[in-house]
Design a protein around this motif. Structure first.
Motif, short mmCIF file in Angstrom:
data_model
loop_
_atom_site.label_atom_id
_atom_site.label_comp_id
_atom_site.label_asym_id
_atom_site.label_seq_id
_atom_site.Cartn_x
_atom_site.Cartn_y
_atom_site.Cartn_z
N ARG A 148 13.06 73.52 10.75
CA ARG A 148 13.66 74.84 10.66
C ARG A 148 14.56 74.94 9.42
O ARG A 148 14.55 75.94 8.71
CB ARG A 148 14.47 75.14 11.92
CG ARG A 148 14.99 76.58 11.99
CD ARG A 148 15.88 76.76 13.21
NE ARG A 148 15.16 76.43 14.42
CZ ARG A 148 14.40 77.29 15.11
NH1 ARG A 148 14.28 78.53 14.68
NH2 ARG A 148 13.78 76.92 16.20
N ALA A 192 12.99 86.61 12.88
CA ALA A 192 11.86 86.54 13.82
C ALA A 192 12.35 86.03 15.17
O ALA A 192 13.35 85.32 15.26
CB ALA A 192 10.78 85.62 13.27
N PRO A 193 11.63 86.37 16.25
CA PRO A 193 12.02 85.88 17.58
C PRO A 193 12.06 84.35 17.62
O PRO A 193 11.18 83.69 17.05
CB PRO A 193 10.93 86.43 18.50
CG PRO A 193 10.39 87.62 17.78
CD PRO A 193 10.48 87.27 16.33
N THR A 194 13.06 83.80 18.28
CA THR A 194 13.24 82.34 18.30
C THR A 194 12.02 81.63 18.89
O THR A 194 11.59 80.61 18.35
CB THR A 194 14.49 81.98 19.12
OG1 THR A 194 15.63 82.59 18.52
CG2 THR A 194 14.70 80.47 19.16
N ASP A 195 11.46 82.15 19.98
CA ASP A 195 10.32 81.48 20.59
C ASP A 195 9.10 81.51 19.68
O ASP A 195 8.29 80.56 19.67
CB ASP A 195 10.00 82.07 21.96
CG ASP A 195 9.69 83.57 21.92
OD1 ASP A 195 10.01 84.22 20.89
OD2 ASP A 195 9.14 84.09 22.90
N TYR A 196 8.99 82.58 18.89
CA TYR A 196 7.87 82.66 17.94
C TYR A 196 8.02 81.60 16.85
O TYR A 196 7.06 80.89 16.53
CB TYR A 196 7.83 84.05 17.31
CG TYR A 196 6.83 84.20 16.19
CD1 TYR A 196 5.47 84.30 16.45
CD2 TYR A 196 7.26 84.23 14.86
CE1 TYR A 196 4.55 84.42 15.41
CE2 TYR A 196 6.35 84.35 13.81
CZ TYR A 196 5.00 84.44 14.10
OH TYR A 196 4.10 84.55 13.08
N ILE A 197 9.21 81.47 16.29
CA ILE A 197 9.44 80.46 15.26
C ILE A 197 9.25 79.06 15.83
O ILE A 197 8.67 78.18 15.18
CB ILE A 197 10.85 80.61 14.65
CG1 ILE A 197 10.94 81.94 13.89
CG2 ILE A 197 11.17 79.44 13.72
CD1 ILE A 197 10.00 82.07 12.71
N ASP A 198 9.72 78.85 17.06
CA ASP A 198 9.54 77.54 17.69
C ASP A 198 8.06 77.17 17.75
O ASP A 198 7.69 76.02 17.49
CB ASP A 198 10.13 77.54 19.10
CG ASP A 198 11.66 77.59 19.10
OD1 ASP A 198 12.25 77.31 18.04
OD2 ASP A 198 12.25 77.90 20.16
N GLY A 199 7.23 78.14 18.08
CA GLY A 199 5.79 77.89 18.13
C GLY A 199 5.21 77.61 16.76
O GLY A 199 4.36 76.73 16.60
N MET A 200 5.68 78.35 15.75
CA MET A 200 5.17 78.13 14.40
C MET A 200 5.57 76.76 13.87
O MET A 200 4.80 76.11 13.15
CB MET A 200 5.70 79.23 13.47
CG MET A 200 5.23 80.63 13.80
SD MET A 200 3.43 80.82 13.70
CE MET A 200 3.17 80.71 11.93
#
Length: 207
Positions: free
Chosen positions: A124, A147-155
């Motif tokens: 990150r 961007a949404p945190t869960d989206y970035i976590d997935g990316m």
């Protein structure tokens, strides 16, 4: 890289400047799958190691990161301005005709072995730094936090980062230094008059 002494870039600051000025580098490795190359945006930290350390990331689906994980040496190419040099640029052409075409260019090669990492916090930090660098100057710069945190976590789960301490640096600045002053001026003027922005960029370096 073949580099005659009069074309060599020896100044570390100038080498770092070329690295920073190259928006997309080429990272080359040789491993179990043979030669592989990826085009990557990289960050340079000049405070880590005598030559600095490069940071970047691969898509996890890109098998090249495994070469780094397995200890393969990497070659990273930072290509600068380049231009075709016509014999017609040389005043000496009219004198004796003993001239041929060539190519002027600037390039830096960095070599080293990398540490691969998949830690989410570290990734990150890396992608945030890369984003901030390339969004700088925009009226409304985008940030990773937008961007949404869960989206970035997935990316982040889809990439693999690396830190590559530069063990060896080579730089080449081929700007007609092997020609006489009149020919150098002729090349500079010929490229500056070209409508091609790449030619103009090379002419600017010859000033």
């Amino acid at each position: 890289m073949y580099t005659p002494s009069n074309f060599a870039i020896d100044d570390l600051n100038e080498l770092h400047q070329q690295i920073r000025g190259t928006r997309l580098a080429v990272l080359v490795t040789h491993g179990e799958q043979g030669l592989q190359a990826s085009h990557l945006p990289l960050l340079l930290n000049v405070d880590q190691g005598p030559n600095g350390t490069l940071y970047g990331h691969f898509a996890r689906a890109n098998p090249q990161w495994r070469d780094l994980q397995n200890g393969a040496e990497a070659l990273v190419i930072f290509a600068g301005a380049d231009a075709y040099v016509s014999p017609g640029f040389y005043p000496s052409k009219a004198e004796h005709g003993k001239v041929v075409p060539t190519w002027n260019y600037v390039a830096v090669h960095a070599y080293g072995m990398a540490e691969v990492f998949t830690d989410a916090d570290r990734l990150r930090t890396l992608v945030s730094a890369l984003t901030d660098r390339h969004e700088a100057g925009r009226i409304n710069p985008w940030k990773v936090a937008d961007a949404p945190t869960d989206y970035i976590d997935g990316m982040l789960k889809a990439i693999v980062g690396f830190a590559l301490p530069i063990q060896r640096l080579e730089g080449k600045r081929k700007l007609s230094q092997n020609r006489n002053a009149a020919d150098i001026a002729g090349v500079r003027e010929g490229l500056a008059a070209s409508p091609d922005v790449h030619d103009q960029a090379l002419a600017h370096l010859m000033r």
